[in-house]
Every structure is written in structure tokens, then in C-alpha cells.
Design an enzyme around this catalytic site. Structure first.
Site, mmCIF file in Angstrom:
data_model
loop_
_atom_site.group_PDB
_atom_site.id
_atom_site.type_symbol
_atom_site.label_atom_id
_atom_site.label_comp_id
_atom_site.label_asym_id
_atom_site.label_seq_id
_atom_site.Cartn_x
_atom_site.Cartn_y
_atom_site.Cartn_z
ATOM 1 N N GLU A 1 0.703 -21.555 -21.996
ATOM 2 C CA GLU A 1 1.785 -21.150 -21.098
ATOM 3 C C GLU A 1 2.612 -22.338 -20.621
ATOM 4 O OE1 GLU A 1 0.102 -19.001 -17.761
ATOM 5 O OE2 GLU A 1 -1.556 -20.392 -17.564
ATOM 6 N N ASP B 1 4.688 -17.541 -17.514
ATOM 7 C CA ASP B 1 4.850 -18.958 -17.191
ATOM 8 C C ASP B 1 5.542 -19.707 -18.314
ATOM 9 O OD1 ASP B 1 3.908 -19.527 -14.587
ATOM 10 O OD2 ASP B 1 1.915 -18.951 -15.254
ATOM 11 N N HIS C 1 0.799 -1.215 0.000
ATOM 12 C CA HIS C 1 0.000 0.000 0.000
ATOM 13 C C HIS C 1 0.836 1.271 0.000
ATOM 14 C CE1 HIS C 1 -3.542 -2.485 1.584
ATOM 15 N NE2 HIS C 1 -3.621 -2.310 0.292
ATOM 16 N N CYS D 1 -0.493 -12.098 -23.354
ATOM 17 C CA CYS D 1 -0.854 -11.355 -22.141
ATOM 18 C C CYS D 1 0.214 -11.405 -21.051
ATOM 19 C CB CYS D 1 -2.192 -11.833 -21.590
ATOM 20 S SG CYS D 1 -2.138 -13.531 -20.997
HETATM 21 C C1 PEP Z 1 1.521 -15.545 -17.650
HETATM 22 O O1 PEP Z 1 1.885 -16.599 -17.131
HETATM 23 O O2 PEP Z 1 2.152 -14.953 -18.548
HETATM 24 C C2 PEP Z 1 0.275 -14.891 -17.222
HETATM 25 C C3 PEP Z 1 -0.238 -13.868 -17.861
HETATM 26 O O3 PEP Z 1 -0.317 -15.349 -16.093
HETATM 27 P P1 PEP Z 1 0.246 -15.127 -14.608
HETATM 28 O O4 PEP Z 1 1.340 -14.107 -14.667
HETATM 29 O O5 PEP Z 1 -0.932 -14.691 -13.813
HETATM 30 O O6 PEP Z 1 0.732 -16.495 -14.246
HETATM 31 MG MG MG Z 2 0.457 -17.782 -15.981
#
Ligand code: PEP
Ligand code: MG
Length: 607
Positions: free
Chosen positions: A460, A484, A218, A531
């Protein structure tokens, strides 16, 4: 007995000022931490220390126990008034969102379990209230602090913060802040609580560097909101400081330099000017669609964890939410939220994004996100273990509740469902069967939902990359989670500091995997989004576009720079770059080439 409560009363001590000449003759030391709030600042150190205060321990006669409890109640009430006042100030100066941090503190003060425990401790031990409060909060603190989950550990520091205030109020001590400082300084501390941050006079703080803390603590959120550069998690920072030191804090890169040399300062001076120029340029055309120099459109989405983040993301002109992580909702209270709680939460974020779409990822618990309901066996390799879809398929009653809640929310806007950590097609088939069951239940109950809701899976794991043509038959879309994917492809635990140097998104194995999934996506007609963190890194942008990956989802503050940089090159240049790097064998070569590509285009604009 007298115990030491080393953090119970905050005082500040300022190290003696020395002139620049003197400090520049000292040895320059560079330390690394976590970049927490962007910006670069340099100045004299102000060490924010926590004074040691004695928490006296004395016996209280049984007939006086009610009086001790009354003192406790009074301290609770005084503390509550103080926090409300701080909250009001923060709301006025920083906004309601930041002020909301203190609601958690107010809730601690009203927590029945905590209050009962302190009263019980007074009655059972016959000790004074300060000592009983100290012991009880310390027990809670130790419990929270040993948890692996970062969010819950940060709740431990909220508790510590409150306990400090309460003890201060019980003994009648007051806290000193930064009000007496004459010149602005760089604040250095082992840790910093939201109350500490709120009590600081921002005009006197150039930057913040702390030994502990994470990007979501925070105190950091507040530093970010007030534009103060910050780096957290700088190990041994306070050990390395001596009187009269100066400190440079680079909140972009997570670097802290003790006694920077003239050359370093000159270099950083130039960096600072470039960053400012870049920021202005980047924000200039933020509302324009994202296109390359020759007009190829690419599509930018936001990653988010809370409905508030979704609302904030809409100001960055994205095309929707490409990844909504649902774990925070579960971890915040360390419990399984009911279907209605989840439904209202998902509905809120869907309405915040409307008319744009939201891709909600089903529960990705496990790995570093552990929900401790006392039923989990300890795993020696949690990232390779009982995580994400594996957990959900083994706990269909939990999974069904989430699927029903997401489906119900789909009646209020455009929702897509995405399954995490898929390693085989059987998992997708079983997840879809449960989704079908949830749909059937809702139909019978005559509850509305989107019958044609799209289903996707994360790519992933290396096996998902290899069989994505098979997965394509079961899903409507893919999303590549490179965070991942890098860890599993390279066999490098993403949270292990000792091997962090091996965690290389520029590794040819990663680039080739992206190339493969992009081709399969085209061949099978299944749209694909990236992502993971590389989607928000402008250096990677030409590679992703060159590979045909033109749907990217990342943290909203990164979107403007992606848009800006996208306008600096053509798609032909991207394709040429991809050809070049696909022939490179070493991650460092690839990294250097991407940097060169970026610098060549941005350098002129910033000259
Ligand atoms: C990833 O693994 O790239 C992903 C977007 O998921 P997280 O970072 O939540 O594992
Ligand atoms: Mg992931």
C-alpha cells in the site's frame, strides 16, 4: 444564570405542505454527503428539530444536597427502565444486533466516574442537579467530540443522547416523535441519535438526511437495518431548506436534491426501477461460485472489523475473511486490550469463519485512527508518520502481545497474519523476528498455535510496489491496500475534503502499479489479494481480473453484485479492456471506459 441546552428535548415541526406543481417550480439544489443506507426516496420534508429547553440554574442549600442526589439517582433509574424498553422493542423489530446499540447507553448510566462527577459537582458548587449534570456531560461530550477518531466521536453523541433523556426525566418533559404524522416524509435533521431513530415510526419515514454523522454512526446502522435510504454529512442542508420543500435522497450515491425537477424525478424513477431489478438479479444466484461467463473462477473474501461482521459475512457465500482490521478492538475503549481479551476476540472471529480462513492484519494505528493514551506526540502529517508497522516496531511490548494473541487463536482455525504499511523489507524482517520471539515464548509455555501460520504484507505504499520482488522473499502472500496506495501514489491525503477530487483510483499510476504487482506475484509464486475499496466496485472487476488479480476482499454487502457482474463477461474481454486502458493517460477516460463496459453488459439485463 440560565444556560441553553439546545438539544435537550426533541420536538418535531412539519413544514407546510405544498403541492407538487408549486414545489417543482422552485429551484433544484443538489447537495452531496456520505451514502449511509442504500435506496432512493423522494417526498415532503419533515424537519426533526431539537427544541431549546432551559436548564435552570439555582442554588440548593447544603442540607438539601442529599435530596438533589436522590433526584439524580431516581432519574438514572427511570432512564434505565426507558432504555431497556426501547431496547426490547428494537430487538423485537430489528434484531438483537441493532438492540445492542442501547447496551452502550445503559453502560453510560451505570458509569461510576460520571455518577461520581455529577455528585461532586452538586456538592462543590451547590447548584441544582440538572445544571450539574448538564455541565458534567457537556465536559465529557466536548472532550470526546474533539477527538479525531470517528468511533470515539460517535460515543460523544451516545453521551449527548443519554444526557438529553436524563434532563428530560428530571424536568418531567416528554419527547414527541413521528407518530402524529399523517403521511410518510423525508426526515431531515442536524443530527440524529439512536434514541431518536428508535422513537421514529418507520412506516412514516421515507428517507433520512442529516448534516452530521458518519457511515458507522449507530443511527445509520439502524437505518440500514430497517432499509430506510439515508445520506449523512450533508453540510448546510437545513440552511438550504424552506417551507414546503421536497427532498430526494439517493442513499446509493450520497446525493440529496432539494426540490427535484420533473426531469430529475423521471431520471430517478428509472434509476429506482433499475436498482430494484439489479438487486433481484444479483441475489438470484448468490450461492453459485463466482465465475466469468467463460468459466474462469475468481475468489471473493470479506473485509471485517468485528466478530459479528464475520458471522454476518458468512451469509454472503464468501471464501473467508481477506482482511480483518484489528484497530476497532483497541479504539472502542481507547485502551490496549490485554493478551487474553485479544485472544478471545480473535478466537471468536476465527471460529465464526471456520472452516474458512481469516487474514488478521496487525495493528494499523495512526493516520486517522489514533489511540490517545496521552503518550503520542502531535504529528503534522499523521498519514506519513508514526503509523501501523512503524508504531508496532517501536513498541515491541504492545506488538508482542498482539502477535501472541493471534498465534493462540490460530490453534482454533485457519489464520494468516498480515503486516500493514510496509515501506521497506527491513520492517518485514523485524516484524518476523518478533513473531518468531512470540512463537518461541508460546513453545516454552507449551501453548498451542499453528506452527506453519502464513505471513503476508500489505502492498500500500509506492515503495512496496517497487520492491515487491524483494518482499516476496520474506512473505507467503501479498494484499494490495488500494485505499492507501492511491493516497501515497498520488500524494493525496485520503481524508482531506479540499483535495478529494484528486483522489483518483482510476489514475494510470494506480492501474500500472496493480499491473506490476500482479506480474511479480506470478513470477514469484506469491498469491495476491486486493482488499482496498476498489475490490468491491463492480466497474473495476474486469480490470482486476484482466490484470490477473482474481482474489478480492471487500465489504460483504458488495459481494453479490460482484458475482453477478462477473458472469456478464469473458476473461478475453477483460484482457482486451486492460490493454485499452493501459494506453490511456487520463483518469476520466479510464473511468468512462469502465462505466461503458459495465453499462453495455448490464443495460440489456435491466431493459
Ligand atoms: C487500504 O489501505 O486499502 C486498506 C485496505 O487498509 P485501510 O483502509 O484500513 O487503511
Ligand atoms: Mg491501508
Amino acid at each position: 444564570m440560565v444556560s441553553r441546552y439546545s438539544n435537550s428535548c426533541i420536538i418535531a415541526s412539519i413544514l407546510t405542505m405544498v403541492d407538487n406543481m408549486k414545489s417543482s417550480s422552485k429551484e433544484e439544489i443538489t447537495l452531496f454527503g456520505i451514502p449511509a443506507s442504500p435506496g432512493v426516496s423522494h417526498g415532503q420534508v419533515f424537519r426533526f428539530l431539537h427544541e431549546e429547553v432551559e436548564v435552570l440554574n439555582y442554588e440548593v442549600k447544603e442540607e438539601d444536597h442529599p435530596l438533589e442526589i436522590a433526584r439524580f439517582k431516581e432519574a438514572l433509574s427511570i432512564t434505565s427502565d426507558q432504555i431497556k424498553e426501547v431496547r426490547e422493542g428494537v430487538a423485537k423489530n430489528l434484531g438483537e444486533k441493532e438492540a445492542g446499540i442501547f447496551d452502550a447507553h445503559l453502560m453510560v448510566l451505570e458509569d461510576k466516574a460520571l455518577i461520581d462527577d455529577v455528585e461532586k459537582e452538586i456538592r462543590s458548587t451547590g447548584d441544582n442537579v440538572e445544571q450539574c449534570l448538564y455541565r458534567v456531560t457537556q465536559r465529557y461530550y466536548e472532550y470526546f467530540n474533539q477527538l479525531e477518531d470517528e468511533y470515539l466521536r460517535e460515543r460523544a453523541s451516545d453521551l449527548k443522547d443519554i444526557s438529553r433523556r436524563l434532563i428530560r426525566n428530571l424536568i418531567g418533559a416528554t419527547a414527541a416523535g413521528t407518530a402524529f404524522l399523517e403521511d410518510p416524509r423525508v426526515l431531515v435533521s442536524e443530527d440524529l441519535t439512536p434514541s431518536d431513530t428508535a422513537s421514529l415510526d418507520r412506516s412514516k419515514i421515507l428517507a433520512i438526511a442529516t448534516e452530521t454523522g458518519g457511515q458507522t454512526s449507530h443511527a445509520v446502522i439502524m437505518a440500514r437495518a430497517s432499509g430506510v435510504p439515508a445520506v449523512v454529512g450533508v453540510r448546510s442542508l437545513t440552511e438550504g431548506l424552506a417551507e414546503g420543500d421536497t427532498l430526494l435522497v439517493d442513499g446509493f450515491e450520497g446525493v440529496v436534491i432539494i426540490n427535484p425537477s420533473e426531469t430529475t424525478l423521471f431520471r430517478y424513477g428509472k434509476v429506482g426501477i433499475r436498482r430494484k431489478k439489479l438487486k433481484d438479479l444479483v441475489e438470484e444466484d448468490a450461492q453459485e461460485p463466482s465465475r466469468t461467463k467463460d468459466g474462469l473462477e475468481f475468489h471473493l473474501y470479506a473485509n471485517a472489523d468485528t466478530p459479528e461482521e464475520v458471522t454476518a459475512a458468512m451469509d454472503f457465500f464468501c471464501r473467508g475473511v481477506g482482511l480483518y482490521r484489528t484497530e476497532a478492538l483497541f479504539l472502542r475503549k481507547n485502551e490496549m486490550p490485554s493478551e487474553d481479551v485479544q485472544y478471545l476476540h480473535y478466537r471468536e472471529l476465527v471460529e465464526a469463519a471456520a472452516p474458512l480462513s481469516v487474514t488478521i492484519r496487525t495493528l494499523d494505528l495512526g493516520g486517522d485512527k489514533v489511540l490517545d493514551l496521552g503518550d503520542r506526540e502531535k504529528e503534522s502529517n499523521p498519514f506519513m508518520g508514526f503509523r501501523a508497522i512503524r508504531y508496532c516496531l517501536r513498541n515491541p511490548e504492545i506488538f508482542l502481545v498482539q502477535l501472541r494473541a493471534i498465534l493462540r487463536a490460530s490453534a482454533h482455525g485457519e489464520v494468516k497474519i498480515m503486516f500493514p504499511m510496509i515501506s521497506g523489507v527491513g520492517e518485514v524482517i523485524r516484524a518476523k523476528a518478533l513473531l518468531e520471539r512470540a512463537k518461541e515464548e508460546l513453545r516454552v509455555e507449551e501453548v498451542n498455535f499453528d506452527e506453519s501460520i502464513e505471513i503476508g504484507c500489505m502492498i500500500e505504499t509506492p515503495s512496496a510496489v517497487t520492491i515487491c520482488d524483494i518482499l516476496a522473499k520474506e512473505v507467503d502472500f501479498f494484499s494490495v491496500g488500494t485505499n492507501d496506495l492511491v493516497q501515497y501514489l498520488l500524494a493525496v491525503d485520503r481524508v482531506n475534503n479540499q483535495i478529494a477530487y484528486l483522489y483518483e483510483p482510476h489514475h494510470p499510476a494506480v492501474i500500472r502499479s496493480l499491473d506490476h504487482v500482479s506480474r511479480v506475484s506470478k513470477d514469484t509464486g506469491r498469491p495476491i489479494t486486493v482488499c482496498g475499496e476498489i475490490a468491491g466496485d463492480p466497474h473495476f472487476l474486469p480490470v482486476l481480473l484482466g490484470l490477473g488479480l482474481d482474489h478480492l476482499s471487500c465489504a460483504p454487502p458488495l459481494l453479490h453484485e460482484l458475482k453477478f457482474f462477473g458472469r456478464c463477461f469473458t476473461i478475453m474481454e477483460c484482457e482486451k479492456l486492460v490493454e485499452e486502458i493501459l494506453s490511456m493517460g487520463r483518469p476520466v477516460q479510464i473511468k468512462a471506459r469502465l462505466k461503458e463496459f459495465y453499462d453495455l453488459r448490464v443495460a440489456d439485463l435491466l431493459a
